[in-house]
Design a protein around this motif. Structure first.
Motif, short mmCIF file in Angstrom:
data_model
loop_
_atom_site.label_atom_id
_atom_site.label_comp_id
_atom_site.label_asym_id
_atom_site.label_seq_id
_atom_site.Cartn_x
_atom_site.Cartn_y
_atom_site.Cartn_z
N LYS A 41 -7.00 0.87 -6.29
CA LYS A 41 -7.60 0.47 -5.01
C LYS A 41 -8.45 -0.76 -5.27
O LYS A 41 -8.91 -0.98 -6.38
CB LYS A 41 -8.43 1.62 -4.46
CG LYS A 41 -7.55 2.80 -4.14
CD LYS A 41 -8.26 3.93 -3.49
CE LYS A 41 -7.20 4.96 -3.14
NZ LYS A 41 -7.59 6.29 -3.16
N LEU A 67 6.33 6.36 -5.31
CA LEU A 67 5.29 5.87 -4.41
C LEU A 67 5.91 4.86 -3.47
O LEU A 67 6.18 3.72 -3.85
CB LEU A 67 4.15 5.23 -5.21
CG LEU A 67 3.45 6.12 -6.23
CD1 LEU A 67 2.47 5.32 -7.06
CD2 LEU A 67 2.77 7.27 -5.54
N GLU A 95 0.85 -1.18 0.00
CA GLU A 95 0.00 0.00 0.00
C GLU A 95 0.88 1.24 0.00
O GLU A 95 1.88 1.30 0.71
CB GLU A 95 -0.90 -0.01 1.23
CG GLU A 95 -1.92 1.10 1.22
CD GLU A 95 -2.88 1.02 2.38
OE1 GLU A 95 -3.67 1.96 2.53
OE2 GLU A 95 -2.85 0.03 3.13
N THR A 96 0.52 2.23 -0.82
CA THR A 96 1.20 3.52 -0.84
C THR A 96 0.17 4.58 -0.44
O THR A 96 -1.01 4.26 -0.26
CB THR A 96 1.74 3.86 -2.25
OG1 THR A 96 0.65 4.16 -3.13
CG2 THR A 96 2.56 2.70 -2.83
N ASP A 97 0.60 5.81 -0.35
CA ASP A 97 -0.33 6.89 -0.02
C ASP A 97 -1.39 7.10 -1.10
O ASP A 97 -2.45 7.63 -0.83
CB ASP A 97 0.42 8.21 0.21
CG ASP A 97 1.22 8.20 1.50
OD1 ASP A 97 0.87 7.42 2.41
OD2 ASP A 97 2.19 8.98 1.59
N LYS A 98 -1.11 6.67 -2.32
CA LYS A 98 -2.04 6.89 -3.43
C LYS A 98 -2.84 5.67 -3.84
O LYS A 98 -3.77 5.77 -4.61
CB LYS A 98 -1.26 7.42 -4.63
CG LYS A 98 -0.47 8.65 -4.32
CD LYS A 98 -0.82 9.75 -5.21
CE LYS A 98 0.04 10.94 -4.83
NZ LYS A 98 -0.46 12.16 -5.19
N CYS A 113 6.15 2.26 -0.36
CA CYS A 113 5.33 1.32 0.40
C CYS A 113 5.34 1.71 1.86
O CYS A 113 6.34 2.18 2.38
CB CYS A 113 5.90 -0.10 0.29
SG CYS A 113 5.87 -0.80 -1.37
N HIS A 114 4.21 1.52 2.51
CA HIS A 114 4.17 1.65 3.96
C HIS A 114 3.33 0.52 4.51
O HIS A 114 2.50 -0.05 3.82
CB HIS A 114 3.67 3.03 4.41
CG HIS A 114 2.35 3.43 3.87
ND1 HIS A 114 1.16 2.94 4.35
CD2 HIS A 114 2.02 4.28 2.86
CE1 HIS A 114 0.16 3.48 3.67
NE2 HIS A 114 0.65 4.28 2.76
#
Length: 173
Positions: A60, A136, A39-42, A138-139
């Protein structure tokens, strides 16, 4: 006692997938295997394998914004792959070019943290030539089986002449 355990599990499955659930499969179809997902912020970045070729997807759950190759593209896409070597770590990446932009999806570890501690970084670096377009990162959890065994199995090779990927500064803590 079994009744108490069963009810919450049933309740969770009725609500649909949790973040942890879809992060494991990313944007891959049920017949595909996720080889990279984060998952990234976007949105979510996924590389899926269908047994014949790789597919890159971004978006998404329920709303894929970009797919490579496009769903109607029957030609074999040009993915390349290679590994990275760092002090105290290493990594791997898959890259492709679409509409003049180079997408590099990677996961790496190295001694980039405070006090020389090993830190994991990953995500998608998008560039046009030598200029960064977007990064982008990853988090949270990242699923990744990028590496030599996947590359051999899928027949992926480094580009000729070699593409010398350097992780952009924006990915480091």
């Amino acid at each position: 006692m079994a009744y108490r355990i069963f009810v919450p599990l049933l309740f969770i499955s009725i609500l649909g997938p949790t973040t942890a659930g879809w992060a494991n499969t990313g944007l891959c179809a049920s017949r595909e295997r996720a080889v990279f997902s984060c998952e990234t912020d976007k949105g979510v970045v996924s590389i899926c394998e269908d047994g014949v070729k790789l597919h890159y997807r971004f978006g998404k759950p329920g709303n894929v914004e970009m797919s490579y190759p496009a769903d109607d593209d029957t030609a074999s896409p040009a993915f390349n792959a290679d590994t990275l070597t760092f002090s105290g770590g290493g990594g791997a990446y898959v890259t492709f070019i679409r509409k003049g932009l180079r997408y590099t999806i990677f996961r790496a570890s190295g001694r980039w943290g405070q006090h020389d501690e090993t830190t994991l970084v990953g995500g998608v670096a998008v560039a046009r030539g030598d200029k960064e377009v977007t990064n982008l990162a990853c988090h949270g959890g990242t699923l990744s089986s990028l590496g030599p065994s996947l590359f051999r199995r899928d027949g992926l090779h480094a580009e000729t002449p070699p593409y010398d990927f350097e992780i952009p500064d924006g990915f480091f803590p």
